[in-house]
Each structure stands twice: as structure tokens, then as C-alpha cells.
Design an enzyme around this catalytic site. Structure first.
Site, PDB file in Angstrom:
ATOM      1  N   GLY A   1      13.977  -3.962   8.956  1.00  0.00           N
ATOM      2  CA  GLY A   1      12.934  -4.510   8.095  1.00  0.00           C
ATOM      3  C   GLY A   1      13.464  -5.576   7.157  1.00  0.00           C
ATOM      4  O   GLY A   1      12.773  -6.566   6.866  1.00  0.00           O
TER       5      GLY A   1
ATOM      6  N   GLU B  95       0.227  -4.327   0.527  1.00  0.00           N
ATOM      7  CA  GLU B  95      -0.762  -3.243   0.450  1.00  0.00           C
ATOM      8  C   GLU B  95       0.011  -1.977   0.117  1.00  0.00           C
ATOM      9  O   GLU B  95       0.631  -1.368   0.989  1.00  0.00           O
ATOM     10  CB  GLU B  95      -1.512  -3.088   1.779  1.00  0.00           C
TER      11      GLU B  95
ATOM     12  N   CYS C   6      -4.044   5.722   2.274  1.00  0.00           N
ATOM     13  CA  CYS C   6      -3.898   5.026   0.991  1.00  0.00           C
ATOM     14  C   CYS C   6      -5.207   5.070   0.214  1.00  0.00           C
ATOM     15  O   CYS C   6      -5.205   4.927  -1.019  1.00  0.00           O
ATOM     16  CB  CYS C   6      -3.448   3.589   1.211  1.00  0.00           C
TER      17      CYS C   6
END
Length: 513
Positions: free
Chosen positions: A232, A270, A304
Site C-alpha cells: 500500500g 473515506e 462505516c
């Protein structure tokens, strides 16, 4: 609390067979090694077993994937947008064809009940349809110029490579929100899914590559990298990645955002949610309780947008709590693929330990805890009853998101106090109010009402449609994905001035020479 467990769980061998069948039907060619072999473990929260090991992307391979996407961008960005839309249209058709197969993988890897897994794939189909329409509506503006013989206009152009980092709880839908829009905007995509859900990602990549072949698009417009933080980090730090869209915790966002900003890249974040719903005296309680139970217990509290705080008028609090607890006692818990199951497993032991610690802290803070016990489905599987906690005050614990099915209940007497409680947490993703009073509804939606990116009336905090922009404020990160004009995040804006006269007047009446 009544034992609402469903039948015994399937075996690891049965789940492995399901995965093999689904991947074969989709046409995903991936080397499935034995559990424990070198590579990335592909596990299931249904039983807690590691089903396979699959090859992990090395940092060097991640760099190569970014390079391939960057090279493909040189062709893709000048491909007409409606032609780019044909790729996404074909992807949507393949998703329809393989909806059940992909939903099976979502259930096995993420533990979602069948209807939620199917719903997630349907969300992918919906965003593909939306994006295809968007490919013919990447509109700019014509702007009035103060100078005679001049025209101002605004145009939008592709950004470049879009890096996408997704979380386990929506292992395929969030990728599609980004990929479908980015591809029609002329960007290319490099995707790093959660290391907890690699198999669903492999399946999606296979479908996209098949779609690319069917419409003669470059297969490199989308690349997949599998692994943990080191992989990542390649997307975070590489200057060839023009936009990084990352979904995860606030802690992750605090690390990712500054690193992308340091190289002057764009970030779409997000992050966490700590979502509340207000229940007023005029609310339709039958409707409210149904929405509350789904929002709080759906996906075992691992959305979420999960409802984590319930702010109820003191005059009806006892009635509302009793109704929710009655509904909780009837929720079937167990194998997410079994008929009738409504609550599947937590993703892993860490999530369960976090829930236990939060409930222990709630008791120390004076909270009254109902539910939350673990159901015994084996040593490595973590199934829990949703918990409801009556709190006398919104403590630091209530300000902290715990990714598990815990619903904190607070009371209020004055409407302004309810809104203040809604806004008092650091996160600002989703919110709701249940009322039949038009003034209360409008005040909740006004500028001094809910400070969240999503504010709903008489519907829960979860279950957003793809037509609206999705995202939140404050510690949620401020990003917007999916519908409305979220496409603008994936493009760069240019302001153009065209002088079609033979004079050269300057703006603001400036004279020079």
C-alpha cells in the site's frame, strides 16, 4: 437473551470448494496454495479457517503495476469518453452474469449474509450503469467574459493513475465506486484491496480484464496488487499516482493523507464513522425500530455507516429501548450463507476483543449493557449478539468508533441538545432523524443541523444509494465517491480563455503599453 443461533457452520473444506467453484466460473486464474504455505493467507470469518495461500505482490511488482497503469494512461486518456464507457458497460454485464458467484466470495471472505452480499454486487452493477451515463456527461461550463470578443470556458481532463485502497467490509463495492468512475473519466486504476479479502479482488480483476478484452481496451487500465502495508505504501508514495482513494480507519487516514500531500498528490479519504440517529416524540416507532435494528446490527456492525449512537427523547426512551431489545432477541445469528440468518460473524478475533473492551469500559462509565455475548461456533469464529448500552452521558468511549455491533443510547429533552449530541463526536459521516414534525426535519437538514456528509429523515444511517455522493466531514476525511458530481475528484479542471477578436484588452481594465 434467547439463543438465536442458526444451524452448525459449514466446514473449511466445504467453503474451499465453494471458493474454487466461484473462481472457476468467473474465470479467475489464481494459484491457490495450501493453508500455511508461503504467500498471503486467504481466510474466512465464517469458521476462522485459512482456506488457501495466494501469491503476494512484492514491492517491485507493485512498482511495475503502477508503471503499466501509467503507460496505459497515455492511450486511455485520449480515448473518447463514451468509448471508455463501453468498457464499464461490459463490466456491468459480466457482474450481472456472475452476481451469485461474486456474492458467494463476498460471503465467504467478509462474512456478509447472502442478501447483503448480493446487495453489494448489485451496488457494483448500479455504479457501472451510472458511470456509463456519466461518460456522456463530463460537462464543463461556458462563462461570461468581461472582455469583448472573448469567451471563458471550463474543461475537465483525466488525472492519471488512480490508486485505490479498500477495506474488508465492502470488499468489492467501494472498488467499483472508484474504478467505474475513474475509468470513464480517462484514468487508469491500481487497486490494493484489504489483505483480509484478496479472493474477491482477484475475481473482480478477472472480470474487468475480460471486459477489456471484449471491447478491445488495454488490459493495463486496471492493475491489482495484493499485500499489506508495504504494498500500500507504494501507492501512497509514488508520484505517478495522481489520486489516492483510501478507505479505512481515521488512524490510517492520518498516516496516508500527509504523505500524499507531501508529494502534492490528491487524496480522497473515506475514514471512520460514529453515526447517530435522533428519535423524536412524534416518530413512527414501528418504522424507526426497523431502521435502527438494521443500521445497528446489519453486517454485524461492521459498516462505516453503522448506527452507533441512538439519541432518544426521554419521554419515549424506555419504549424504544424495549422494542429494540425485543427485536435483537429475534435476530438469527450464525452461518451467513444459511437461510434466515441476519447476523454473521465479526471479521476476526481482534474485532471481538475490541468489542469486549468497549463493553467493559461502558460498564465502568456507568452504562447498562444488554446483549453482546459471544455465541460458541468454534474456537476461531467470532459470532456475537448485538449489544445495546444505555448511557447517562456521551463519554470519551461513545466518541470513539468501535467496529462492532454496539449501540449506545442517550436521551435528550430539548431538540437543540439532540442536534448537539449528534455533532459532538469527531467523525461526521452519516446521521438520521425519525420525526413526523416538518420543522424538526428541516432543522436537522439545515446548516446548523447535522454536520455530517449524509443526513437522512425517517430512514437509517446505512444503505446509501449510488446516485448520491458518498462521504463525510471532520475525521471522516471529507472525500466524496459514487454519484452526483463525485466524478470531479477524478479529473483536473482547466479554465480556458478564447480571444476571437483582433484586439487584446486586458482584464480588470488594466492598460499596458
Amino acid at each position: 437473551m434467547t439463543d438465536t443461533r442458526t444451524a452448525a457452520l459449514p466446514t473449511g473444506a466445504q467453503l474451499s470448494a465453494k471458493v474454487r467453484d466461484a473462481l472457476a466460473t468467473i474465470g479467475a486464474a489464481v494459484e491457490l496454495g495450501a493453508p500455511g504455505a508461503h504467500g498471503l493467507p486467504a481466510s474466512t470469518p465464517i469458521t476462522g479457517d485459512v482456506l488457501f495461500s495466494i501469491p503476494e505482490t512484492t514491492p517491485q511488482q507493485a512498482d511495475a503495476a503502477i508503471a503499466q497503469a501509467a503507460q496505459a494512461f497515455t492511450v486511455w486518456h485520449s480515448t473518447p469518453a463514451p468509448v471508455r464507457g463501453a468498457l464499464v458497460a461490459r463490466l456491468g454485464e459480466l457482474l450481472v452474469e456472475h452476481k451469485d458467484d461474486l456474492a458467494t466470495l463476498v460471503t465467504v471472505e467478509a462474512g456478509k449474509i447472502t442478501s447483503e452480499a448480493l446487495g453489494e454486487v448489485q451496488e457494483m452493477i448500479d455504479i457501472c450503469q451510472f458511470a456509463v451515463g456519466q461518460s456522456r456527461q463530463l460537462y464543463g461550463k461556458t462563462i461570461a467574459s468581461e472582455r469583448p470578443g472573448h469567451r471563458l470556458m471550463e474543461t475537465w481532463h483525466p488525472l492519471g493513475v488512480v490508486g485505490v485502497i479498500t477495506a474488508f467490509n465492502f470488499p468489492v463495492a467501494v472498488w467499483s465506486w472508484n474504478a467505474a468512475i475513474a475509468l470513464v473519466c480517462g484514468d487508469t486504476v491500481v487497486w490494493k484491496p484489504s489483505e483480509l479479502t484478496p479472493l474477491t479482488a482477484v475475481a473482480c480483476q478477472a472480470l474487468l480484464e475480460r471486459a477489456a478484452a471484449d471491447v478491445s481496451a488495454p488490459p493495463e487500465v486496471s492493475r491489482l496488487v495484493l499485500g499489506g502495508r508495504e504494498v500500500g505504501a507504494r501507492l501512497v508514495d509514488d508520484p505517478r499516482v495522481a489520486l489516492l482513494s483510501a478507505t479505512g480507519s481515521v488512524r490510517m487516514g492520518r498516516q496516508v493523507g500527509p504523505r500524499v500531500a507531501q508529494r502534492f498528490g490528491k487524496a480522497l479519504l473515506e475514514l471512520g464513522g460514529n453515526n447517530a440517529a435522533i428519535v423524536t416524540p412524534s416518530a413512527d416507532l414501528e418504522l424507526a425500530v426497523r431502521a435502527i435494528v438494521f443500521s445497528a446490527a446489519g453486517t454485524a456492525g461492521q459498516r462505516c455507516t453503522t448506527l452507533r449512537r441512538l439519541i432518544v427523547h426521554s419521554s419515549i426512551a424506555d419504549v424504544v429501548v424495549a422494542r429494540i431489545l425485543s427485536a435483537y432477541r429475534q435476530l438469527p445469528i450464525g452461518d451467513p450463507a444459511a437461510d434466515g440468518t441476519l447476523v454473521g460473524p465479526l471479521i476476526h478475533e481482534t474485532a471481538y476483543r475490541d468489542m469486549v473492551r468497549a463493553l467493559e469500559q461502558a460498564r465502568r462509565d456507568g452504562g447498562e449493557v444488554f446483549g453482546g455475548q459471544r455465541h460458541d461456533f468454534g474456537e476461531n469464529a467470532y459470532y456475537v449478539a448485538p449489544a445495546l448500552v444505555r448511557m447517562s452521558a456521551q463519554t470519551e468511549l461513545v466518541h470513539t468508533e468501535t467496529f462492532a455491533p454496539i449501540l449506545y443510547v442517550l436521551t435528550y429533552d430539548e431538540f437543540d441538545d439532540a442536534v448537539a449530541l449528534n455533532n459532538a463526536v469527531p467523525q461526521g459521516l452519516s446521521s438520521a432523524i425519525f420525526t413526523r414534525d416538518i420543522q424538526e426535519a428541516e432543522r436537522f437538514l439545515a446548516a446548523d443541523g447535522s454536520d455530517c456528509g449524509i443526513a437522512n429523515v425517517n430512514i437509517g444511517t446505512s444503505g446509501a444509494e449510488i446516485g448520491g455522493a458518498f462521504g463525510g466531514e471532520k475525521h471522516t476525511g471529507g472525500g466524496r465517491e459514487s454519484g452526483s458530481d463525485a466524478w470531479k475528484a477524478y479529473m483536473r479542471r482547466a479554465t480556458n480563455t478564447i480571444n476571437y477578436s483582433s484586439d487584446l484588452p486586458l482584464a480588470q481594465g488594466v492598460h499596458f503599453g
